[in-house]
Scaffold this active site. Structure first.
Site, PDB file in Angstrom:
ATOM      1  N   CYS A   2       0.853  -1.165  -0.090  1.00  0.00           N
ATOM      2  CA  CYS A   2      -0.024   0.058  -0.113  1.00  0.00           C
ATOM      3  C   CYS A   2       0.962   1.289  -0.112  1.00  0.00           C
ATOM      4  O   CYS A   2       2.191   1.288  -0.178  1.00  0.00           O
ATOM      5  CB  CYS A   2      -0.996   0.054   1.377  1.00  0.00           C
ATOM      6  SG  CYS A   2      -1.801  -1.487   1.460  1.00  0.00           S
ATOM      7  N   ASP A 100      -3.539  -8.836   8.903  1.00  0.00           N
ATOM      8  CA  ASP A 100      -2.376  -8.839   9.618  1.00  0.00           C
ATOM      9  C   ASP A 100      -2.100  -7.619  10.334  1.00  0.00           C
ATOM     10  O   ASP A 100      -1.492  -7.468  11.184  1.00  0.00           O
ATOM     11  CB  ASP A 100      -1.368  -9.225   8.660  1.00  0.00           C
ATOM     12  CG  ASP A 100      -1.175  -8.503   7.532  1.00  0.00           C
ATOM     13  OD1 ASP A 100      -2.411  -7.824   7.095  1.00  0.00           O
ATOM     14  OD2 ASP A 100      -0.197  -8.570   6.751  1.00  0.00           O
TER      15      ASP A 100
END
Length: 637
Positions: A2, A100
């Site tokens: 990201c 996560d």
């Protein structure tokens, strides 16, 4: 994978400007085309661009704890998050997603900064704890994921995954650092913690920065260090390596989206692909080849057939003169490794079929696969037999008298070899990795720039790094230097930026930090023996890969650009003597002209220097503010 961005003001309780956060996130849309998110409160603002890989429905960011007091914007993957989830649940924490990312949030609640030592993965993140008034910026151990930062004129901080996002914020200076230009010409990249900009820094791998509300001083924390001495050899190193690599690959198969593997035809990517193919069904593999020395499609096809993968291969041609001008848009600053062009092409090929790709990066650093490792070990053996005075004066004198012979095979380039022998170990190794030697660089700089660079020496960091290691293990010294310079500055920067330019996540299993610790600490003879590097990796993969891969010569992933530059010498001359190079005041235009003419006339191969200068010219024209062009990933096939 990201994009992360944010703004922090220690002494200003007003929330940061949301428009600035949106502008930063917009410039990183390629890193996260699946959505964006923002969090703004007194003192801090966080932005996020998401490439959804794990927990597609519940992993949106910025993510907060149930009480809203801890918020994170995270880039990367945490491969041991299931084990962390189990441990944290046992300690009384309650998870609200399968992401996560949440393991970092609740891990911070339980362990504070020590959560970093428990994370197995690649990451860069910003975590804000409103109750404690602390902002933590952190980067993974090897530098797989980036984090850049700058101070604002009003004392605030701005940070982001890419440099271009920082420049979107009013007040961030784009003043060029001449020392960084010198570093770039010497090494082909700007090493951490610097950038091409004097006022923009890079958070170093294995480091975190702790910023506190109402405090001026930022606390930098180093939470991991690589081995500096060899350990006792394992009883069966090949079997142990196979087991460790297999586990690292299986960990990195974690995804809720299609996943594949790069397959170049070399040992590293072949090893990773072999382990992945054994652990999953229907693995897709990807290869790009260029006609000539760097075309490994045939060997890659053999490996793919043997492993039973769904293989995709294309042939390509690249206009390196044209592509040089696009590098700054991709990297945010000058980047001199021309293998970035085919790397982006293979990333674009993979992205047509998958969202995640495994790569073989890191094998050369961990298991001593570069030719320079072999040459350095041999040279250091000779150095130890010669008195320092003899080396410096007699051998140094012979080196000065020997003709340069730049285009000849290395064994004929005695001037280079003699010069390296005359130097101390660290300086000799630096000279091997240096793309453009000091005298050449000084001749290209303008008189004013030369004065400003007085006292700057790119070799100093290599001396300091190699001094950290066992003085009787020159191979480990060289590997340790690579791990802190070339790996994060070149290899991992190239992998992150080229893959993210096409919205592809890449994962290098050979850089699992436990495997890195184990591999670096092997005795030198298990890594390099009888002039052959990566010996233990070759033995570990002997039953899994064909002889052409196990015993083939390393070719690298770049086409030969010298002939193309000779054919387009007029275009090079126009670019390198044009307005951008003249106006910056850094270069001697006549010296640049002489370099182009010498290459065109066949008076040495100056293609690497010319590529770097073309990249620099492209950067100066746009100052790294351009969006990545849609055609940047295209290599004609």
């Amino acid at each position: 994978m990201c994009g992360v961005a944010g703004i922090f003001h220690a002494f200003r309780p007003a929330p940061p400007d949301l428009a600035s956060l949106r502008a930063m996130a917009d410039l990183m849309s390629h890193r996260g085309p699946d959505g964006d998110g923002f969090h703004v409160e007194p003192h801090v603002g966080l932005a996020h661009r998401r490439l959804a890989i794990v927990d597609l429905a519940g992993g949106a960011q910025p993510m907060a704890t149930a009480d809203g007091n801890v918020v994170i914007s995270f880039n990367g993957e945490i491969y041991n998050h299931v084990a962390l989830r189990r441990e944290l649940t046992g300690l009384g924490h309650r998870f609200r997603s399968n992401s996560d990312t949440e393991s970092i949030l609740l891990g911070w609640r339980e362990w504070g900064v020590d959560v970093l030592r428990r994370l197995d993965g690649m990451f860069a993140f910003a975590l804000w704890d409103a109750e404690q008034g602390q902002l933590l910026l952190a980067r993974d151990r090897l530098g797989e994921k980036p984090m850049h930062l700058a101070r604002l004129p009003d004392g605030g901080w701005v940070f982001a995954s890419e440099i271009a996002a920082l420049l979107a914020v009013r007040g961030v200076s784009d003043r060029i650092d001449p020392a960084a230009v010198d570093d770039f010409l010497a090494l082909g990249y700007v090493p951490d913690p610097g950038t091409i900009y004097a006022d923009i820094r890079t958070l170093r791998p294995a480091h975190a920065l702790l910023l506190r509300r109402d405090e001026e001083v930022a606390v930098e924390i180093c939470y991991w260090t690589a081995p500096t001495r060899a350990a006792s050899p394992p009883s069966d190193p090949a079997a142990e390596l196979a087991a460790r690599l297999g586990q690292a690959v299986r960990d990195r198969l974690m995804a809720d989206v299609p996943l594949g593997s790069f397959l170049s035809g070399g040992l590293d990517s072949g090893s990773v692909t072999a382990m992945a193919a054994a652990a999953t069904q229907g693995l897709s593999t990807f290869t790009i080849g260029f006609e000539g020395a760097s075309d490994e499609r045939g060997v890659a096809a053999q490996v793919a057939w043997r492993l039973g993968t769904r293989h995709h291969a294309i042939a390509g041609q690249a206009d390196y003169v044209g592509m040089a001008g696009q590098q700054a848009a991709v990297f945010g600053q000058p980047f001199g490794d021309h293998s970035a062009v085919p790397t982006m092409a293979v990333c674009a090929l993979a992205r047509r079929h998958v969202k995640v790709a495994l790569s073989g990066d890191g094998g050369d650093e961990v298991f001593a696969g570069y030719r320079r490792h072999r040459f350095h070990s041999l040279a250091d053996g000779v150095r130890r037999m010669l008195p320092p005075g003899l080396r410096r004066h007699v051998i140094g004198g012979l080196a000065a008298a020997y003709p340069a012979m730049h285009g000849a095979p290395r064994w004929l380039r005695a001037r280079s070899t003699l010069t390296e022998l005359s130097l101390d170990s660290a300086l000799g190794y630096y000279r091997m990795v240096c793309k453009m030697q000091a005298q050449t660089r000084r001749e290209l700089f303008s008189a004013r720039a030369r004065v400003g660079l007085d006292g700057h020496d790119p070799s100093a960091r290599f001396v300091a790094l190699m001094d950290c290691c066992d003085p009787d293990d020159p191979l480990l010294q060289a590997q340790y230097a690579d791990l802190h310079t070339y790996l994060p500055g070149d290899i991992l920067t190239k992998l992150d930026r080229t893959s993210m330019a096409v919205s592809l996540e890449t994962r290098p299993p050979l850089l699992a930090h436990g495997l890195v610790e184990w591999g670096l600490a092997l005795p030198a003879g298990l890594k390099l023996r009888q002039g052959v590097g990566k010996r233990v990796l070759r033995e570990a993969m002997a039953s899994r890969l064909p002889p052409a891969v196990l015993h083939g010569a390393k070719q690298g992933f770049a086409a030969t650009i010298g002939p193309q530059f000779r054919a387009q010498s007029q275009a090079l001359r126009v670019r390198l003597t044009g307005e951008a190079m003249q106006d910056c005041g850094l270069f001697d235009i006549q010296a640049l002209t002489r370099l182009v003419d010498a290459h065109a006339a066949g008076q040495g191969d100056h293609s690497q220097a010319l590529w770097q200068l073309l990249v620099m010219e492209g950067f100066l024209r746009g100052r790294g503010r351009e969006r990545i062009p849609a055609e940047a990933a295209l290599v004609r096939s």
